[in-house]
Design an enzyme around this catalytic site. Structure first.
Site: not given
Length: 471
Positions: A26-30
């Site tokens: 995952h990244c910051v939002t996804r």
């Protein structure tokens, strides 16, 4: 029951079950996943889940927009529930790479190289915007601020030096990132970029005049005349040289004993690459790069309406595919010429247009969750980050995306007809006006009004009076 256990189960069902996941991170939002078979994804079911704000597939990765903070908890719950094990972004990229064609792999390579240096480039753009305010005529007074108040001249000069450093030594930034991407020693990449812009070389910006006057300095290498020119503001020469340097570095490190690697690997790799860069790579890629930028300049100078209209129309679709990263190299090349870039201002307007379309949905929808998502994603787009607006709102309904493209194309055509140029790359939204050359501020401001009003009006009117779908 864990906080998001129900939603994670629903997400897994919608993407074809845990057995359809190869790797996930995952990244910051996804959530970012490499799926075995994306055809098994039920997008409608997935996007009906309350915590899911949108989904899309790009570069072999399937991404589910969850939101900052929440995504970390959802990911941990998914790992615990499926037993797939935590993965890094590189793990997912490697798993996804096998699904990409040669063009997608090429674009991904450019993205991997340019994204790490973007913070330096964007920061430089913002600082150059401050310098524009201090040195531009007709902004506050008929003359510039530094002319009206000479005591500010020293401050403006220091800001300009700090801001322009990233562009003056751009090959060093690209050399570091490219050699690292290709698996070599990034420190050697920095040295590569620095010797390509060594002050003892003829500055690339002075090459045209020196060539016309026959004053280009040369080296005599055993009878071979090699032009001693630098590659300031150039992208292709350092990219290709970085690939060669990395391959030589890797080859030597595998074969030279550890005890003498420091004495052999770096000196040999840099010498071979340096000679190849000045004799072959530099001249060839310099010609190719000038031909590419020359083609864009011809289109936007000879057919400005068509150039602005087309680039404004295609930029948002390029973002969906990830291919917009390829144009960053062209932007940097245009900035490197010293005249400015006509592409980046259109990018900024395209981002604004997507934000305006998303904002219109906030006023048109009856769904309270969508109202909140539309507002936050539009603000994000106005500040240069369009993914929440694109994938969370506009592509979900499709017509806001089309309305935004119409607005961006119209605004792009207008500013191109008025010759708007940016002297740097900055934040691709409303603050982007700081990177525009002050002489073009009014034209760009009108372009921003078009990019705000046209998508908003079209989206709102379509949602209220044309579409029969529930918005």
């Amino acid at each position: 029951m864990a906080q998001y256990e129900k939603q994670v189960k629903e997400i897994l069902e919608a993407i074809g079950g845990k057995e359809n996941i190869e790797k996930a991170t995952h990244c910051v939002t996804r959530l970012r996943m490499s799926l075995k078979d994306e055809s098994k994804v039920d997008s409608e079911k997935l996007e009906s889940i309350d915590i899911v704000k949108g989904s899309f597939s790009t570069n072999g990765q399937f991404q589910v927009i969850i939101g900052q903070g929440t995504v970390d908890k959802v990911y941990k719950e998914m790992v615990a529930m499926t037993g797939i094990g935590e993965a890094t972004k590189d793990d997912v990229k490697e798993a996804s790479a096998s699904k990409q064609n040669w063009l997608q792999r090429g674009v991904k390579m450019l993205a991997d190289i340019f994204i790490p240096i973007l913070p330096a480039i964007v920061t430089a753009g913002l600082l150059l915007g401050i310098n524009n305010i201090l040195t531009g005529e007709g902004i506050f007074f008929a003359e510039s601020v530094v002319e009206r108040y000479p005591q500010w001249a020293g401050i403006a000069e220091i800001i300009n030096i700090i801001a322009s450093a990233a562009f003056v030594f751009l090959p060093a930034l690209i050399g570091w990132s490219a050699v690292k991407r290709f698996g070599g020693s990034e420190l050697l990449g920095i040295v590569l970029g620095l010797f390509l812009v060594h002050p003892d070389l003829l500055n690339a910006w002075e090459y045209a005049d020196a060539s016309a006057e026959g004053d280009v300095p040369t080296w005599n290498l055993f009878g071979l005349q090699v032009e001693a020119i630098g590659y300031q503001g150039q992208v292709l020469p350092v990219l290709v040289s970085a690939w060669v340097l990395a391959k030589i570095d890797i080859y030597l490190r595998k074969r030279v004993p550890d005890s003498i690697q420091m004495l052999v690997v770096a000196p040999v790799a840099l010498l071979i690459t340096g000679f190849l860069a000045f004799i072959v790579i530099g001249p060839v890629t310099f010609t190719i790069a000038n031909a590419i930028t020359g083609g864009f300049i011809w289109l936007f100078s000879s057919l400005p309406a068509i150039g602005g209209l087309l680039y404004g129309a295609v930029y948002a679709p390029l973002v969906i595919t990830g291919m917009h990263h390829a144009f960053l190299a062209v932007d940097l090349q245009l900035v490197g010429t010293g005249n400015g870039t006509f592409l980046w201002p259109i990018l900024a307007l395209s981002n604004i247009a997507q934000g305006s379309a998303a904002l219109a949905i906030m006023f048109a929808t009856r769904n309270e969750n969508m109202k909140g998502l539309s507002l936050t994603s539009s603000v994000s787009a106005y500040l240069g980050v369009t993914e929440p607006a694109l994938f969370g709102v506009n592509l979900r309904y499709k017509f806001p995306f089309i309305c935004a493209i119409i607005g961006a194309a119209t605004a792009g055509m207008f500013i191109t007809l008025n010759g708007v140029l940016a002297n740097s790359i900055g934040i691709g939204g409303i603050p982007g006006i700081l990177s525009i050359i002050p002489d073009f501020w009014m034209s760009f401001f009108i372009g921003m009004i078009i990019a705000i009003v046209v998508p908003f009006a079209l989206t709102f009117l379509y949602a209220k009076f044309v579409t029969k779908e529930e918005v």
